[in-house]
Design a protein around this motif. Structure first.
Motif, PDB file in Angstrom:
ATOM      1  N   PHE A   6      42.198 -11.335  -8.897  1.00 19.96           N
ATOM      2  CA  PHE A   6      42.816 -10.007  -8.226  1.00 19.96           C
ATOM      3  C   PHE A   6      41.603  -9.359  -8.279  1.00 19.96           C
ATOM      4  CE2 PHE A   6      47.038  -9.860 -10.327  1.00 19.96           C
ATOM      5  CZ  PHE A   6      47.087 -10.620 -11.309  1.00 19.96           C
ATOM      6  N   PRO A   7      41.189  -9.575  -6.406  1.00 17.03           N
ATOM      7  CA  PRO A   7      39.953  -9.535  -5.462  1.00 17.03           C
ATOM      8  C   PRO A   7      39.174  -8.042  -5.924  1.00 17.03           C
ATOM      9  CG  PRO A   7      42.104  -9.569  -3.574  1.00 17.03           C
ATOM     10  CD  PRO A   7      42.371  -9.724  -5.595  1.00 17.03           C
ATOM     11  N   GLY A   8      38.068  -8.110  -6.362  1.00 19.56           N
ATOM     12  CA  GLY A   8      37.547  -7.320  -6.838  1.00 19.56           C
ATOM     13  C   GLY A   8      37.974  -6.433  -8.212  1.00 19.56           C
ATOM     14  N   VAL A   9      38.335  -6.933  -9.410  1.00 21.33           N
ATOM     15  CA  VAL A   9      39.442  -6.103 -10.147  1.00 21.33           C
ATOM     16  C   VAL A   9      38.658  -6.921 -11.543  1.00 21.33           C
ATOM     17  CG1 VAL A   9      40.943  -4.737 -11.118  1.00 21.33           C
ATOM     18  CG2 VAL A   9      40.571  -4.727  -8.529  1.00 21.33           C
ATOM     19  N   ILE A  10      39.451  -7.973 -11.758  1.00 24.50           N
ATOM     20  CA  ILE A  10      39.560  -8.717 -12.385  1.00 24.50           C
ATOM     21  C   ILE A  10      39.877 -10.057 -12.080  1.00 24.50           C
ATOM     22  CG2 ILE A  10      40.428  -7.328 -13.982  1.00 24.50           C
ATOM     23  CD1 ILE A  10      42.830  -8.133 -13.978  1.00 24.50           C
ATOM     24  N   ASP A  11      39.197 -11.245 -13.107  1.00 20.13           N
ATOM     25  CA  ASP A  11      39.492 -12.365 -12.773  1.00 20.13           C
ATOM     26  C   ASP A  11      40.357 -13.421 -13.936  1.00 20.13           C
ATOM     27  OD1 ASP A  11      38.489 -13.478 -10.125  1.00 20.13           O
ATOM     28  OD2 ASP A  11      36.796 -14.165 -11.993  1.00 20.13           O
ATOM     29  N   VAL A  12      41.335 -13.729 -14.101  1.00 19.60           N
ATOM     30  CA  VAL A  12      42.211 -13.969 -14.814  1.00 19.60           C
ATOM     31  C   VAL A  12      42.475 -15.611 -15.394  1.00 19.60           C
ATOM     32  CG1 VAL A  12      44.383 -13.897 -16.297  1.00 19.60           C
ATOM     33  CG2 VAL A  12      43.320 -11.761 -14.967  1.00 19.60           C
ATOM     34  N   LEU A  13      41.977 -15.935 -16.547  1.00 20.49           N
ATOM     35  CA  LEU A  13      41.906 -17.254 -16.737  1.00 20.49           C
ATOM     36  C   LEU A  13      44.053 -17.240 -17.515  1.00 20.49           C
ATOM     37  CD1 LEU A  13      39.043 -19.413 -17.796  1.00 20.49           C
ATOM     38  CD2 LEU A  13      40.821 -19.700 -16.014  1.00 20.49           C
ATOM     39  N   ILE A  14      44.817 -17.962 -16.794  1.00 18.56           N
ATOM     40  CA  ILE A  14      45.497 -18.362 -17.739  1.00 18.56           C
ATOM     41  C   ILE A  14      45.900 -20.253 -18.886  1.00 18.56           C
ATOM     42  CG2 ILE A  14      48.466 -18.005 -17.820  1.00 18.56           C
ATOM     43  CD1 ILE A  14      47.366 -16.321 -15.295  1.00 18.56           C
TER      44      ILE A  14
END
Lengths: 93, 300
Positions: free
Chosen positions: B57-65
């Motif tokens: 999510f650009p500029g907010v979070i990275d999420v590993l699923i």
């Protein structure tokens, strides 16, 4: 234009998923990601094609249900079949 | 961190907030970019045996699923992002995509309320007026299920609706027209952003309710308030377009979403709702809606 014999049967492409909503079908082509909506005549044609009926039998079903001439039924049927072949919705067997 | 994820995915999913993002991804693993949000979806993020999905999510979070471990790991990619924005992205953007992808429900971009025991869902794009409609109905005794994402669950002959995150975020104009004052962070309003209302102001419901009606909000403003019956195939296609998932490239998920959308179309009462985008007429819209559903009796 693709030559289609009247006694020919066509079958749905293996990548097609079909769901009936209301009285109409929506088709999803899993390879292209495109959805295709069918109207009343299209739905009748799809059901008959999927059941393995040849084009002559499908044409008779159209004339019986919609009270149109053989010529009109033939024209509409071939027009839709051409579109379906072009979009890889059905394939010739 | 409570992301509400566990309650929607039945097989022991967990979400954890990890910290700063350590990821430097290779562009070669990028498989999809959402056109409007810019959310990037990576597969395997370039490492052998890595969890299947990385969402940025650009500029907010990275999420590993990781569906094999039933685990969602959230990494902050920008330390300067404030809590309000972080909550918004997790609740309104991440959660709907994960639930939409890994549950057996169709998660719609839709607000939902329960009014006098009847469950109403308003489906529409951002800015269509979902929150204002929902907020206005809350003033008339409705309970809020969600203002942005609603899960539809198909059971035998019935559709159930459940809000993913029972919070209400509105912009300044909507706050004024609905009469709400207290927001969690007044700075949001000052900055021209949508502000989340303090939840203690709201009556919320976190359970699933039988769906009474689903309204697809007409994107074209209309002078008249109209409830229009739309064709089944058009309704079905709109539901698919309005659904959340991680990526449209997952064939099995796409097939399931298509089947669920068809079931909802064949079972639910669906109308297109056209109304003026005029805050001065918000009360008229609310009244027409209640009249349409024959709900005016007993509503003060």
């Amino acid at each position: 234009m693709t030559e289609i014999d009247s006694e020919e049967t066509l079958r749905p492409h293996t990548s097609i998923v079909a769901n009936k909503v209301g009285d109409e079908y929506i088709l999803l082509h899993l390879e292209t990601g495109l959805y295709h909506g069918l109207d009343g005549v299209g739905t009748l044609i799809w059901e008959k094609l999927s059941a393995g009926e040849p084009l002559t039998a499908i044409k008779q079903s159209i004339t019986a249900k919609y009270e149109v001439s053989d010529e009109v039924a033939e024209r509409d049927l071939r027009a839709l079949i051409e579109e379906m072949l072009d979009a890889d919705i059905v394939i010739q067997t | 961190m409570n992301t509400n994820l566990e309650s929607f995915l039945s097989n022991g999913w967990e979400a954890r907030f990890v910290g700063a993002s350590p990821f430097a991804v290779s562009a070669s693993t990028l498989i999809h970019v959402e056109p409007i949000t810019g959310i990037e979806v990576y597969h395997g993020h370039g490492r052998e045996g890595a969890p299947p999905w990385l969402l940025r999510f650009p500029g907010v979070i990275d999420v590993l699923i990781d569906p094999r471990a039933n685990e969602v790991s959230i990494y902050r990619s920008n330390p300067e992002i404030d809590r309000s924005m972080l909550d918004h992205v997790i609740q309104d953007q991440l959660l709907p995509r994960v639930v939409g992808h890994f549950s057996n429900s169709l998660v719609l971009h839709a607000a939902s309320v329960v009014v006098h025991g009847r469950c109403l869902v308003f489906c529409g794009r951002s800015g269509a007026g979902k929150s204002t409609l929902a907020g206005g109905l809350l003033r008339y005794g409705a309970a809020l299920l969600s203002d942005d994402a609603t899960a539809l669950i198909a059971t035998d002959g019935e559709i159930l609706a459940r809000g993913l995150c029972p919070s209400l975020r509105m912009n300044r104009d909507s706050l004024e027209v609905t009469g709400y004052r207290d927001t969690r962070d007044p700075a949001d309003v000052e900055a021209g952003r949508k502000a989340q209302l303090a939840n203690e102001l709201l009556e919320v419901s976190e359970i699933a309710h039988p769906l009474t009606a689903l309204f697809i909000i007409d994107e074209e403003p209309s002078h008249e308030i109209r409830f229009v019956e739309i064709g089944a195939s058009s309704a079905c296609m709109t539901l698919i377009e309005s659904s959340f998932a991680i990526t449209p490239t997952d064939i099995e998920r796409v097939k399931l979403m298509f089947t669920l959308a068809a079931k909802v179309t064949n079972t639910a009462y669906i109308r297109q709702l056209s109304f003026p985008r005029d805050f001065a007429r918000a009360a008229d819209v609310r009244k027409a809606l209640l009249e349409h559903l024959s709900l005016t009796q007993g509503v003060s």
